[in-house]
Design a protein around this motif. Structure first.
Motif, PDB file in Angstrom:
ATOM      1  N   LYS A 440      -2.465  -2.158   1.029  1.00 11.33           N
ATOM      2  CA  LYS A 440      -1.385  -1.440  -0.455  1.00 11.33           C
ATOM      3  C   LYS A 440      -0.008  -2.078  -0.425  1.00 11.33           C
ATOM      4  O   LYS A 440      -0.351  -1.855  -2.338  1.00 11.33           O
ATOM      5  N   ILE A 441      -0.568  -3.108  -0.551  1.00 15.56           N
ATOM      6  CA  ILE A 441       1.077  -4.200  -1.023  1.00 15.56           C
ATOM      7  C   ILE A 441       0.322  -4.476  -2.277  1.00 15.56           C
ATOM      8  O   ILE A 441       0.256  -4.859  -4.049  1.00 15.56           O
ATOM      9  N   LEU A 442      -0.997  -5.280  -2.167  1.00 15.35           N
ATOM     10  CA  LEU A 442      -1.213  -5.957  -3.014  1.00 15.35           C
ATOM     11  C   LEU A 442      -2.385  -4.993  -4.323  1.00 15.35           C
ATOM     12  O   LEU A 442      -2.759  -6.091  -5.546  1.00 15.35           O
ATOM     13  N   ALA A 443      -2.406  -4.057  -3.530  1.00 18.16           N
ATOM     14  CA  ALA A 443      -3.177  -3.456  -4.405  1.00 18.16           C
ATOM     15  C   ALA A 443      -2.171  -2.990  -5.527  1.00 18.16           C
ATOM     16  O   ALA A 443      -2.740  -2.461  -6.853  1.00 18.16           O
ATOM     17  N   ILE A 444      -1.101  -2.638  -5.607  1.00 13.49           N
ATOM     18  CA  ILE A 444       0.091  -2.299  -6.626  1.00 13.49           C
ATOM     19  C   ILE A 444       0.546  -3.690  -7.496  1.00 13.49           C
ATOM     20  O   ILE A 444       0.819  -3.286  -8.535  1.00 13.49           O
TER      21      ILE A 444
END
Length: 641
Positions: A440-444
């Motif tokens: 989820k953080i990588l997508a951001i």
């Protein structure tokens, strides 16, 4: 905060081949030979803008039908010819532009790629240009003497020399060859004098000078007083005096220098040729009969297509290179009223890199867990609930803070497991939630222009591992040894968006057997954009611009041998296969390390017989084992696809 090295733009709603062209930078490093067609396949134009093209994906499938398994090295003879013609054309244009009254005679350094079929092609293609060869060792001179049959072509004899080397080179002049013996060590001066007296031959001698001009990149230390090869200025004066005393100063006709391979900055080349020009003029003033100037190698290849002074690129083109050399030498000689020299270059990398493409397939993948996790169940550990709450709370405002929280909870889960507080299933749930947080953080972060330093490695941490049918140590040793960058990309499905980020892991049982550095506009990226594998369908990757040095420097780590190789030549209708060079079999590779296949088979037979006596194996099983063993020894060292 640091600038991210990966693509941050939002993915387009529909993917077109133009997106793949930009992503893999094929227009930067591939012109004029490689591009992408409407079908989403890489195409090869072996004659550049002057001829037809081949669909690389279709070519590979056709070669597989001929029982040529992957990995497969495809050499395009027409590219080799085109590179020689382009180099000679650039020097011809520079000579005309500056009214240079001398000539250019290039030589190919054999060390760059010694494969017989390639060298035979090179000599044949070089004949219209009197293109010669450069030998850096006695074995390479043996090759050059036998293959070079071009009248007027030069044979540059470099490297360490003993009396036999020098005598052989001198005697080659009786065969109509034009050997130029380059003095690399001061001790070679007396060896040449003694051989000349004994044979009654006056050789053409050269001196390799250690320039003070400093190179750039990995080979920047090739110059200066402590360089491996060449004579210092005091040694040059000593050599001139020794030749004068022996009445052989008239034999000194060439000045040679080398400032390193893959020179990325044109100003370094300019500084080097300026210094060398001054030395050339002074040698002429000292009485040497100067006629040749060899600028050595160094002409770079733009591996990443950025056209910059980055070590995997170059901020000049071939014409700039020729112009600067010709202009500086004409000016230096005109200033001192000296005849200009015949120009020589040893541009091996720039000639040989483009002509071969290494094709290999992907065998499988390993991925971190992905997708939305399940919420915690009643009775599960509190640490799982904390990770779930962290996952649900991540947004564009707090992702950096919650990344640290997730990492801390994961470490706490491992600690509790080691203390016996957490069950194995609960540890698995905790780790699954941690990876979901990272996803989820990588997508951001992919949407951010700047990424916090501690999150820079997240792309690589989350990357898939694509297992490739290849040995890095055999086919791309410079990737492992010196972090060389080669363009790598899929050769098909380029009209589809690549949704995976991956590193490549080879077949060897070695943690260094991987590729995790890839070309990128901004520098180097740690992952390569690839497609999902489709069940039952092959997925082919190509490594490009790797025709220089890789084949001869490859090693037998884990006993993976030479790959299959095929020489392709364009024809008016399609193409023809000029040569097929089968890759090593297991028997051949085992022979390199002193094993005899018949002895091995006999040993397995004896073991089977003993196992039969002990009733540990059936006769059917023993025969199956022996059959598989014998068949394996006769086959390719790589895996069947």
């Amino acid at each position: 905060m640091s600038l991210s090295r990966t693509t941050r733009e939002d993915s387009p709603k529909s993917w077109a081949i133009e997106n793949s062209e930009n992503l893999y930078r094929i227009e930067g490093w591939g012109q004029p030979y490689f591009s992408i067609n409407a079908a989403g396949h890489v195409t090869v134009s072996p004659k550049g803008e002057r001829g037809g093209s081949l669909d690389l994906f279709e070519l590979v499938n056709a070669l597989k039908l001929r029982n040529l398994g992957l990995p497969l090295l495809i050499r395009f003879s027409d590219i080799l010819e085109d590179r020689i013609e382009r180099l000679n054309a650039c020097f011809a244009k520079a000579i005309a532009r500056y009214n240079y009254p001398g000539a250019y005679k290039g030589v190919y350094p054999v060390k760059c790629n010694q494969q017989r079929h390639l060298l035979e092609d090179l000599v044949r293609f070089g004949k219209p240009h009197q293109f010669g060869l450069e030998a850096g060792s006695k074995p390479e001179m043996m090759i050059a003497l036998a293959l070079l049959d071009t009248p007027g072509a030069l044979l540059i004899c470099n490297g360490y020399k003993d009396r036999e080397y020098i005598e052989t080179a001198m005697l080659a002049s009786r065969l109509g060859q034009t050997p130029l013996i380059v003095l690399e060590q001061i001790e070679e001066v007396q060896l040449c004098i003694e051989a000349s007296r004994q044979l009654g031959i006056k050789p053409i001698l050269g001196i390799r000078a250690k320039l003070s001009t400093q190179g750039v990149g990995r080979w920047g230390s090739s110059t200066g007083d402590r360089a491996k090869f060449g004579l210092t200025i005091p040694e040059i004066i000593q050599a001139v005096q020794e030749l004068r005393d022996a009445d052989l100063l008239g034999c000194l006709q060439l000045l040679h220098f080398h400032i390193g391979s893959q020179i990325s900055a044109i100003n370094v080349i300019k500084d080097a040729i300026q210094e060398a020009s001054k030395i050339y003029v002074e040698l002429a003033h000292l009485g040497a009969d100067m006629k040749y100037l060899d600028v050595g190698g160094g002409l770079g290849v733009d591996y990443d297509g950025s056209q910059t002074n980055f070590y995997a690129s170059k901020n000049y083109n071939m014409q700039n290179y020729a112009n600067d050399i010709v202009a500086e030498l004409k000016e230096a000689c005109a200033e001192h009223n000296l005849p200009v020299p015949t120009l020589i270059s040893e541009s091996g990398r720039a000639i040989a890199s483009h002509q071969s493409v290494l094709i290999f397939d992907v065998l499988g993948t390993s991925d971190v867990p992905s997708g939305a996790p399940e919420p915690p169940q009643e009775g599960e550990s509190a640490i799982i609930r904390y990770l779930w709450e962290t996952y649900q709370s991540i947004n564009e405002e707090n992702f950096q803070e919650l990344y640290h929280d997730a990492a801390q909870f994961k470490e706490e889960a491992i600690s509790r497991f080691n203390l016996g507080i957490l069950r194995l299933t609960e540890r698995a749930r905790a780790e699954r939630l941690y990876w979901a947080c990272c996803e989820k953080i990588l997508a951001i972060t992919r949407k951010q222009e700047y990424v916090p330093d501690e999150l820079e490695d997240l792309e690589k941490i989350m990357a898939s591992i694509y297992y490739i049918n290849l040995s890095v140590f055999q086919s791309a040793p410079d990737c492992w040894a010196i972090d060389q960058l080669f363009p790598i990309m899929p050769i098909h499905r380029l009209d589809e968006e690549p949704t995976r980020r991956a590193i490549l892991a080879d077949l060897t049982c070695d943690s260094d057997g991987k590729i995790d550095r890839f070309i990128d506009l901004r520098d180097v990226k740690s992952v390569l954009e690839l497609h999902n594998l489709k069940p039952g369908e092959p997925y082919y990757l190509g490594m490009f611009l790797n025709g220089a040095y890789q084949e001869i420097m490859g090693n037998l780590h884990n006993l993976f041998g030479d790959t299959n190789a095929v020489h392709i030549q364009l024809t008016p209708k399609a193409y023809k296969i000029e040569h097929v060079v089968k890759g090593d079999t297991m028997t051949e590779v085992l022979g390199y390390v002193q094993y005899d296949s018949e002895d091995l088979i006999e040993q397995i037979r004896r073991l089977c017989e003993q196992a039969l006596l002990d009733k540990r194996i059936t006769i059917q099983e023993s025969q199956r084992l022996l059959q598989n063993y014998e068949q394996s020894l006769s086959r390719y060292t790589y895996l069947s696809s």
